[in-house]
Design an enzyme around this catalytic site. Structure first.
Site, PDB file in Angstrom:
ATOM      1  CE1 TYR A 124      -3.234  -2.845   0.211  1.00 33.11           C
ATOM      2  CE2 TYR A 124      -3.165  -2.742   2.587  1.00 33.11           C
ATOM      3  CZ  TYR A 124      -3.618  -3.327   1.430  1.00 33.11           C
ATOM      4  OH  TYR A 124      -4.473  -4.403   1.494  1.00 33.11           O
ATOM      5  CG  HIS A 148      -1.091  -8.398  -0.279  1.00 33.53           C
ATOM      6  ND1 HIS A 148      -0.623  -7.123  -0.123  1.00 33.53           N
ATOM      7  CD2 HIS A 148      -2.386  -8.271  -0.657  1.00 33.53           C
ATOM      8  CE1 HIS A 148      -1.591  -6.261  -0.397  1.00 33.53           C
ATOM      9  NE2 HIS A 148      -2.665  -6.934  -0.734  1.00 33.53           N
TER      10      HIS A 148
END
Ligand code: NAD
Length: 317
Positions: free
Chosen positions: A56, A122
């Site tokens: 992110y 992820h």
């Protein structure tokens, strides 16, 4: 804020979790001051779970979240932090044992923590699921034994990835799954695998109750992968709520919170106002239930696109 058990982990997470991807400027720029104030208000309002990833904002979210958690000045055992491994902004995907082992050390440094509560692979649909089973999860197990993480998770969009992996690993290998955009008003397909996940004792994190911005008045960011048809149906639903003096985001939060089989609803927040609104929506739900009339009207508008998703990941051989 209600606390709910996360599978067999013994962790009791707040029913609303703080998604920190917006702190990586994924949904527009957020100042450090705004981020710190948002995390503080969330914690003071009873939110005890914070989720981030090195991906992110290319590590920015982890750094800002670390700063904000430190600024809380409370004992480490009063909040739970999850981060991820295997997906990076510059490098792309790398689920090798070597990379995920280095990854957690890098994350801990950015977060200014000695351990995370959950370390998740992820978006595993972008890697080889057999590598996840045979190489990545055993590496994470070693990190768990070394005290770098308390629990292990996997995340991604297509629901089949969860059953594929969980069918192939010994019980207790995967403590948690994080699913996103599959338990919100326009898509409730996560429901189909909840009995399976419960039978495995796996904790369920439901991310993106606002469908990554589809269920907001201001609409999704430019990069949102939904089809034009899905985007315009959600826009119509948001407009309908607005015309009736109602807010689609409040309704969407409440819809996701209604399912108590889901431990925590992870919503991305980038301002004190958004924390206030989402906490108020949660309290109002507990006090007086959901607005059934508005919900059925929105469900009717979204019916033609119900459970429509988008492709994600590579074809598994
Ligand atoms: P979301 O559905 O939570 O929507 C976030 C967007 O809604 C942001 O633009 C936010 O600013 C806005 N918002 C929040 N509260 C609002 C309100 N009350 N009114 C209007 N707008 C509001 O989507 P998300 O942020 O992508 O998902 C939540 C979190 O879940 C992420 O931050 C991340 O931590 C996690 N997540 C993980 C994965 C994964 O692991 N693959 C995928 C998606 C999300």
């Amino acid at each position: 804020m209600e606390l709910r058990q996360l599978g067999n982990t013994g962790l009791k997470l707040s029913s609303v979790g703080f998604g920190a991807s917006p702190l990586g400027n994924v949904f527009g720029t957020v100042s450090d001051e705004q981020a710190i104030a948002s995390v503080r208000l969330a914690f003071q309002s009873g939110i005890n779970f914070f989720d981030t990833s090195p991906y992110y904002g290319g590590t920015l979210s982890e750094k800002v979240l670390g700063k904000a958690l430190k600024a809380l000045g409370v004992p480490r055992n009063e909040y739970f932090v999850s981060t991820k491994c295997g997906r990076y902004k510059e490098e792309g995907f790398d689920f090798s044992a070597d990379r995920v082992t280095r990854s957690v050390e890098e994350s801990l440094e950015r977060l200014q923590l000695d351990y995370v509560d959950i370390l998740q692979c992820h978006d595993i649909e972008f890697g080889s699921l057999d590598q996840i089973v045979n190489e990545t999860l055993p590496a994470l197990q070693k990190l768990k034994e070394a005290g770098k993480t308390r629990f292990i998770g996997i995340t991604g969009l297509p629901l089949g990835i969860f059953t594929y992996v969980l069918d192939r690993v010994p019980p207790g290998t995967v403590d948690v799954i994080l699913s996103y955009c599959h338990y919100c008003i326009n898509d409730s397909t996560l429901e189909d695998i909840i009995p399976y996940l419960k039978s495995k004792g796996v904790g369920i994190i439901n991310a993106s109750p606002l469908a990554m911005g589809l269920l907001t008045e201001s609409g999704p960011p430019e990069w949102h992968p939904a089809s034009p048809e899905l985007k315009s149906a959600c826009q119509a639903a948001a407009n309908h709520c607005k015309e009736k003096g109602k807010n689609i985001s409040k309704l969407a939060m409440q819809y996701s919170l209604l399912n108590k089989e889901i431990t925590t609803v992870l919503v991305g927040m980038k301002s004190v106002e958004q924390v206030e609104e989402n906490v108020a929506a949660t309290r109002e739900l507990a006090a007086s239930g959901i607005d059934e009339e508005a919900l059925s009207e929105v469900e009717a508008i979204l019916k033609p696109v119900k459970n429509q998703s988008w492709p994600s990941g590579i074809q598994q051989s």
